[in-house]
Design an enzyme around this catalytic site. Structure first.
Site, PDB file in Angstrom:
ATOM      1  N   LYS A   1       0.793  -1.283   0.120  1.00 52.13           N
ATOM      2  CA  LYS A   1      -0.034  -0.032   0.034  1.00 52.13           C
ATOM      3  C   LYS A   1       0.820   1.109  -0.109  1.00 52.13           C
ATOM      4  O   LYS A   1       1.643   1.634   0.921  1.00 52.13           O
ATOM      5  CB  LYS A   1      -0.847  -0.175   1.249  1.00 52.13           C
ATOM      6  CG  LYS A   1      -2.148   0.761   1.206  1.00 52.13           C
ATOM      7  CD  LYS A   1      -1.933   2.137   0.698  1.00 52.13           C
ATOM      8  CE  LYS A   1      -2.072   2.954   1.826  1.00 52.13           C
ATOM      9  NZ  LYS A   1      -1.646   4.686   1.281  1.00 52.13           N
TER      10      LYS A   1
ATOM     11  N   GLU B   1       9.422   2.026  11.216  1.00 52.88           N
ATOM     12  CA  GLU B   1      10.314   2.940  11.414  1.00 52.88           C
ATOM     13  C   GLU B   1       9.756   4.388  10.893  1.00 52.88           C
ATOM     14  O   GLU B   1       8.939   4.712  10.334  1.00 52.88           O
ATOM     15  CB  GLU B   1      11.265   2.755  10.045  1.00 52.88           C
ATOM     16  CG  GLU B   1      12.775   3.440  10.222  1.00 52.88           C
ATOM     17  CD  GLU B   1      12.634   4.611   9.572  1.00 52.88           C
ATOM     18  OE1 GLU B   1      12.837   5.726  10.391  1.00 52.88           O
ATOM     19  OE2 GLU B   1      12.426   4.719   8.312  1.00 52.88           O
TER      20      GLU B   1
ATOM     21  N   GLU C   1       8.516  17.125  15.390  1.00 53.16           N
ATOM     22  CA  GLU C   1       8.951  17.178  14.144  1.00 53.16           C
ATOM     23  C   GLU C   1       8.259  17.667  13.209  1.00 53.16           C
ATOM     24  O   GLU C   1       7.011  17.683  13.335  1.00 53.16           O
ATOM     25  CB  GLU C   1       9.100  15.472  13.784  1.00 53.16           C
ATOM     26  CG  GLU C   1       9.692  15.468  12.482  1.00 53.16           C
ATOM     27  CD  GLU C   1       9.371  13.841  11.918  1.00 53.16           C
ATOM     28  OE1 GLU C   1       8.387  13.358  12.169  1.00 53.16           O
ATOM     29  OE2 GLU C   1      10.429  13.228  11.164  1.00 53.16           O
TER      30      GLU C   1
ATOM     31  N   CYS D   1      12.982  11.277   7.119  1.00 53.10           N
ATOM     32  CA  CYS D   1      12.843  11.088   8.574  1.00 53.10           C
ATOM     33  C   CYS D   1      14.241  11.338   9.225  1.00 53.10           C
ATOM     34  O   CYS D   1      14.208  11.481  10.461  1.00 53.10           O
ATOM     35  CB  CYS D   1      12.578   9.640   8.744  1.00 53.10           C
ATOM     36  SG  CYS D   1      13.256   8.453   7.873  1.00 53.10           S
TER      37      CYS D   1
HETATM   38  C1  UN1 Z   1      13.526   8.390   5.259  1.00 55.54           C
HETATM   39  O1  UN1 Z   1      13.637   9.676   5.038  1.00 55.54           O
HETATM   40  O2  UN1 Z   1      12.501   7.646   5.539  1.00 55.54           O
HETATM   41  O3  UN1 Z   1      19.294   7.815   5.120  1.00 55.54           O
HETATM   42  C2  UN1 Z   1      14.451   7.407   4.853  1.00 55.54           C
HETATM   43  C3  UN1 Z   1      18.777   8.505   4.128  1.00 55.54           C
HETATM   44  C4  UN1 Z   1      17.991   7.785   3.153  1.00 55.54           C
HETATM   45  C5  UN1 Z   1      16.814   7.179   3.728  1.00 55.54           C
HETATM   46  C6  UN1 Z   1      15.720   7.977   4.435  1.00 55.54           C
HETATM   47  N1  UN1 Z   1      19.052   6.534   2.715  1.00 55.54           N
HETATM   48  O4  UN1 Z   1      18.628   9.525   3.991  1.00 55.54           O
END
Ligand code: UN1
Length: 505
Positions: A174, A249, A389, A283
């Site tokens: 999804k 995550e 955040e 993230c």
């Molecule tokens: C994300 O933002 O969900 O480490 C992952 C990084 C990438 C992945 C980010 N390889 O910036």
């Protein structure tokens, strides 16, 4: 795309049960890229049933054989990197080098998973008894639900799915509602590779389709990358349910620590990349810069200079550093956070929340533009802006006076624990940070973005319970069996346990 595109279920492109559709939009221009059917819980039911049916035969194939399908996907990702990178950029607004990097990261993960198929799986374990063979063997868990975010619309689906599939699970995917076009290409690649019907399924749509996956009893494992809010709900739903598992995550309130021993060129470079790449929408993006008082003014003037001038513009142009935010609602959210920081009384150093008209490229007036927002905040004050955040180019400069212990205490003063970096030429400071910063991903003299696929990926604290990457992802999508075989005619027990059976005459 004339009519709304379909879901992919049981090896076919099918019409969904619902009548609603949704559109994909280019966030740099507002142009509509296509219409897609909006999946319903009934569509998810159908996809889960197809995946459950396909599971019994898929799991009987060897790992190597399962990986063959992924090698086809790998070659397609490599051959089409430029073309697909441009589609990523058009659909989610990341600048073009990031669009391509998304596809390259996907290829790396597929390569890792398919290559690992010929490596040992499980362990041979010693036994106390010479005639016993003991092993740890892995078994697939069954149907895996993969719920993925828009910001890595090609890479993250493959992080989840490549390993789940090689290990013998079947998949219901999804994708994020902001990037259905990229998701459709991901599905086409599995179709082109001839993956057996039902092994891979995709239902397009929103959170209600995602929820239906999470709540479905026949989905053994849910892999989720996305917001903390949704991830915690998933964990709460699946937490106590026997046999079901979630690896999530989530976000971060990540920081770069810049000590008095920092090389300032590295510090500025690391901070700009960490805070502004992907317009702060990773993230792992940094929203806090924790800077020692001895270098504070020097760092501040250089960082502010870059933040005030860094290029925001057409993400398809090679020279652009930052593209737009992903959608109107997100632009509103980032704007609100910038206003809220002001209301908390912080000193604002750069405010490009509204770009000047001449900064916006022609034909891009409807894009979701925002530039850097940089402010100073007391690291010891109780402020929401340094705790929540934002997921945008919103960053606090926080000055500290003490030693590395103080810097790390500030770094750890957050509910999250995903990514962080230290910039220092002093190995003692670096080692202290390495050992005490509460993080899943930590970097020295680098930005805190840009993880490689062969490393674990995931956080501690509120940032997640899963490491959905490489070897750790195998843990999430398999169960272990301790398998012991006796090669002797007699039964001999471990721990000195008697195997004699006395029978009364
Ligand atoms: C994300 O933002 O969900 O480490 C992952 C990084 C990438 C992945 C980010 N390889 O910036």
């Amino acid at each position: 795309m004339d009519s709304a595109s379909n879901h992919y279920i049981g090896g076919e492109w099918v019409d969904g049960d619902g009548t609603e559709t949704f559109e994909s939009e280019n966030p740099a221009t507002g142009e509509t890229l296509g219409a897609f059917q909006r999946g319903t819980p009934a569509d998810v039911d159908r996809a889960v049933a197809a995946a459950a049916d396909a599971y019994e035969t898929w799991r009987e194939r060897s790992r190597v054989e399962r990986a063959e399908f992924l090698w086809d996907v790998y070659h397609e990702l490599r051959d089409r990197t430029d073309e697909l990178g441009e589609i990523v950029t058009r659909e989610c607004g990341k600048e073009i080098s990031e669009g391509r990097a998304d596809v390259v990261e996907a290829a790396h993960m597929v390569e890792w998973a398919a290559g690992d198929a010929r490596h040992p799986s499980g362990d041979v374990v010693p036994s106390e008894i010479p005639s016993k063979d003991a092993y740890m063997r892995r078994k697939p868990r069954g149907v895996t639900g993969c719920i993925t975010p828009w910001n890595f619309p090609v890479a993250i689906p493959y992080w989840h799915m490549a390993i789940a599939l090689v290990e013998g699970n079947t998949v219901v995917f999804k994708p994020a509602e902001q990037t259905p076009w990229c998701a459709e290409i991901v599905a086409e690649m599995f179709d082109d590779a001839g993956i057996p019907d039902g092994v891979f399924n995709m239902v397009q749509g929103y959170g209600d389709a995602g929820n239906a996956i999470v709540e479905h009893d026949d989905v053994a494992t849910v892999l989720f990358t996305g917001s903390a809010e949704v991830g915690h709900e998933i964990q709460a739903t699946l937490g106590g349910v026997p046999g079901r598992r979630a690896a999530c995550e989530m976000g971060g309130k990540n920081a770069v620590v810049i000590t008095e021993a920092a090389d300032l060129d590295i510090a500025v470079h690391s901070a700009v990349m960490s805070a502004f790449k992907t317009t702060g929408q990773r993230c792992v993006s940094a929203e806090r810069l924790i800077v020692h008082t001895d270098v504070y003014e020097a760092f501040k003037s250089r960082f502010v200079e870059v933040a005030a001038n860094v290029s925001v513009g057409d993400p398809l142009d090679d020279g652009t550093f930052m593209g737009p935010l992903v959608e109107a609602a997100h632009r509103q959210k980032v704007t609100r956070h910038n206003e809220a920081a002001r209301e908390e009384g912080v000193d604002v150093l750069v405010d490009r929340t509204e770009l000047d008209a001449d900064e916006i490229p022609d034909g891009h007036e409807d894009g979701y533009w925002v530039g850097p927002f940089v402010y100073e905040a007391d690291p010891h004050a109780d402020l929401r802006c340094t705790k929540e955040e934002v997921f945008g180019p919103h960053v606090a400069l926080m000055e500290y006076e003490g030693g590395i212990e103080e810097a790390v205490a500030i770094q750890n003063d957050t509910d999250y624990g995903l990514a962080g970096a230290i910039v220092s030429e002093d190995y003692r400071q670096i080692n202290y940070y390495r050992d005490h910063a509460e993080l899943g991903l930590a970097y020295g003299n680098l930005p805190c973005i840009g993880a490689e696929v062969q490393l674990p990926f995931g956080g501690v604290k509120k940032s997640g319970n899963g490491n959905p990457s490489a070897r750790e992802a195998i843990e999430a999508v398999t169960d272990r069996t301790a398998w012991t075989l006796n090669n002797a005619r007699d039964i001999e027990m471990a721990q000195g346990l008697s195997a004699e059976i006395d029978v009364d005459d």
